[in-house]
Design a protein around this motif. Sequence first.
Motif, PDB file in Angstrom:
ATOM      1  N   LEU A 169       9.397  -2.517  -0.901  1.00 35.94           N
ATOM      2  CA  LEU A 169       9.575  -0.974  -1.238  1.00 35.94           C
ATOM      3  C   LEU A 169       8.521  -0.212   0.414  1.00 35.94           C
ATOM      4  O   LEU A 169       7.379  -0.729   1.535  1.00 35.94           O
ATOM      5  CB  LEU A 169       8.675  -0.436  -2.037  1.00 35.94           C
ATOM      6  N   VAL A 207      17.508   1.000   0.169  1.00 37.87           N
ATOM      7  CA  VAL A 207      16.240   0.676   0.683  1.00 37.87           C
ATOM      8  C   VAL A 207      16.014  -0.122   1.630  1.00 37.87           C
ATOM      9  O   VAL A 207      15.211  -0.241   2.639  1.00 37.87           O
ATOM     10  CB  VAL A 207      15.326   0.347  -1.033  1.00 37.87           C
ATOM     11  N   ARG A 218      16.017   1.229   4.493  1.00 32.51           N
ATOM     12  CA  ARG A 218      14.395   2.508   5.378  1.00 32.51           C
ATOM     13  C   ARG A 218      13.556   0.689   4.594  1.00 32.51           C
ATOM     14  O   ARG A 218      12.476   1.620   5.887  1.00 32.51           O
ATOM     15  CB  ARG A 218      14.110   2.906   3.849  1.00 32.51           C
ATOM     16  N   ASN A 219      13.390  -0.042   4.021  1.00 29.35           N
ATOM     17  CA  ASN A 219      12.518  -1.326   4.927  1.00 29.35           C
ATOM     18  C   ASN A 219      12.439  -1.475   5.714  1.00 29.35           C
ATOM     19  O   ASN A 219      11.082  -1.558   6.519  1.00 29.35           O
ATOM     20  CB  ASN A 219      12.599  -2.613   3.457  1.00 29.35           C
TER      21      ASN A 219
END
Lengths: 161, 211
Positions: free
Chosen positions: A49, A108, A111-112
Amino acid sequence: MGNMIKVGMADMNTCAGADAITTLGLGSCIGVVIYDPVKKVCGMVHVMLPDSSIIRNNDNPAKFADTGIKCLIDSVCKMGTTKSALLAKMAGGAQMFAFNTDNDMLKVGLRNAEACRTVLAKNNIKLVSEDCGDRFGRTIEFYPATCELYVKAIGKPLKII
Amino acid sequence: MTGSRLEEFSDMEFDVLKEISNIGAGNATTAISTMMNLKVDMHVPVIKFLEFKELAEVIGGAENVVVGILLALQSDIDGMMMFVMEKKAAESIVSNILPGADGGEPTGDRDFTEMELSVLQELGNIIAGSYLSAISSLTNMCITSSVPYLSVDMAGAILSVPAIEYGKVSDKALLIQSEFGDKALTVDGYFILIPTLDAFEKIFNSLGLNL
């Protein structure tokens, strides 16, 4: 050939010399390698995350890009190198399912990758190369002796970055 | 709910989840048996909380090639649900439903055609839909799902999607393993339900488990 050290999901480890370090089946997660090309020491973290500060359950630093990379730098520095000597390579951050929604929780991988770049830049660590994005899983292996990062994917030729 | 984390589910809450998956698996098996025109047996599903690291091991290791079908959940429950099966099992199923389309023995290393992918997507849709209707009829909640999304890749990579969602609230994920098939063909299916924590609470509340 030395040993192959495994890094699990939301996990980190270090390795040196003739050994190699690997993490299997990266999807939207990112495998970040930080290494000293002269002293031949390195560490790898498998982050899931981007940001620990917005998540309640943040006990495990290796799970997040911000805390994971910071911990990794500390661990590698403990192996007898300095922060200024460190370089980085990374892979992963795929979007495993071809969603056409704008649901944020599904992007994600992107974004990671973005978070990892930002954290590395903040710590003045040069990102030498990366293989991120797309829609397939990756297995990566890093050899500190040669500073090569092997990226393997199903049905694709081996890529060395 | 007793705690804010998944690990803190009580035995009672676990039993509820087990019962829901049992009913869901029953529905799914009936649907598959009709679709494949086979007499299909099913086993009692196994439910467990697993660490992320162990999750991929159960499904044959992080690099094992699997088929994952993912649906997003909306309305009363937010979250995702995923159905995972080994690629070999998926090959047996498509050759059963589409006889003569390819004919070969399942080898685990061939590519699926568009038609076969579509069959698998629909299968995932039926299985996931069966689980969903079990949950929604038990709890009287309205749950709708997105169209199914399919991906064929390494187990670790596919499972990272639900693992990341779980990762926000826990270090473990809820895995429901069901096995179905007849004497000639056994399929191990892994079903991962990924509601938000609020959704779990809603399920328990609607069943009168105001713990």
